[in-house]
Scaffold this motif. Structure first.
Motif, mmCIF file in Angstrom:
data_model
loop_
_atom_site.group_PDB
_atom_site.id
_atom_site.type_symbol
_atom_site.label_atom_id
_atom_site.label_comp_id
_atom_site.label_asym_id
_atom_site.label_seq_id
_atom_site.Cartn_x
_atom_site.Cartn_y
_atom_site.Cartn_z
ATOM 1 N N ARG A 158 27.728 113.064 17.411
ATOM 2 C CA ARG A 158 26.348 113.425 17.740
ATOM 3 C C ARG A 158 26.271 114.155 19.079
ATOM 4 N N TYR B 11 28.605 113.861 11.682
ATOM 5 C CA TYR B 11 27.215 113.962 12.109
ATOM 6 C C TYR B 11 26.745 115.331 11.631
ATOM 7 N N VAL C 176 24.412 119.911 4.809
ATOM 8 C CA VAL C 176 24.258 118.636 5.511
ATOM 9 C C VAL C 176 24.382 117.483 4.536
ATOM 10 N N VAL D 183 23.308 117.818 10.733
ATOM 11 C CA VAL D 183 21.870 118.019 10.855
ATOM 12 C C VAL D 183 21.497 119.460 10.516
ATOM 13 N N THR E 235 19.112 110.588 10.600
ATOM 14 C CA THR E 235 18.946 110.919 12.001
ATOM 15 C C THR E 235 17.965 112.056 12.165
ATOM 16 N N SER E 236 17.348 112.113 13.324
ATOM 17 C CA SER E 236 16.456 113.220 13.665
ATOM 18 C C SER E 236 16.709 113.639 15.115
ATOM 19 N N TRP F 221 15.468 118.313 14.338
ATOM 20 C CA TRP F 221 16.575 118.424 13.392
ATOM 21 C C TRP F 221 16.596 117.177 12.530
ATOM 22 N N GLU F 222 17.073 117.317 11.276
ATOM 23 C CA GLU F 222 17.160 116.196 10.346
ATOM 24 C C GLU F 222 18.535 116.168 9.711
ATOM 25 N N GLY F 223 18.980 114.990 9.354
ATOM 26 C CA GLY F 223 20.263 114.875 8.674
ATOM 27 C C GLY F 223 20.728 113.448 8.615
#
Length: 179
Positions: free
Chosen positions: A167, A145, A114, A147, A126-127, A132-134
């Protein structure tokens, strides 16, 4: 006076070299006892996926991709990765329009994938989806995008500059994969 200027000049040169991370030999200074903020640099990433097989993506519908990426899909190919292949969606003219890479394995590798796709230093955090995170970023060539959650990672790249498209596809892939 001339000797003082030489001494001051040498002191300034030594100070500048010390601040720039160079030793008096002019070589970069390396330290091993200072922890780095980027532990991902030590993780070996899996090789880049290759489009090897022609056929549908097992976790994304072609019509969904066409609708949400905003382009008709001419051909779909997949990699040979297991358990989930990378899916490549091509435009009717043969150019790649969207790629979805899924990784399932070790958390540090998922995080590094990521970060390689959407670097923490330059991308927007972003979450989404929840848990999810990234990060994501876009430019004139398209958007990414990326994550991760635990040992799972999903990286979507598109030729469209709107990251919301990437996304939306990532969220759909995660929902269909149930990872």
């Amino acid at each position: 006076m001339r000797t003082s200027l030489v001494v001051i000049g040498a002191a300034v040169a030594a100070l500048v070299a010390g601040c720039s991370g160079e030793q008096s030999s002019g070589q970069p200074q390396t330290t091993t006892d200072t922890p780095t903020s980027d532990s991902q640099s030590e993780v070996a990433l899996p090789p880049e996926p290759e489009a090897e097989n022609t056929g549908p993506c097992p976790y994304l519908d072609t019509e969904f991709v066409a609708e949400f990426n905003g382009q008709r899909v001419g051909e779909v190919k997949t990699s040979s990765e297991e358990p989930h292949p990378t899916c490549f969606f091509y435009r009717p003219d043969g150019d790649l329009q969207l790629q979805v890479r899924v990784y399932v394995g070790e958390e540090d590798v998922a995080r590094a994938l990521v970060d390689a796709a959407a670097p923490v230093e330059t991308s927007n955090p972003t979450s989404q989806p929840t848990g999810w995170e990234g990060g994501y970023e876009s430019n004139d060539d398209g958007a990414v995008y990326a994550v991760f959650k635990g040992g799972n990672a999903v990286v979507v790249t598109t030729n469209q500059p709107q990251s919301v498209k990437a996304r939306t596809v990532a969220t759909e892939a995660i929902a269909n994969l149930r990872i």
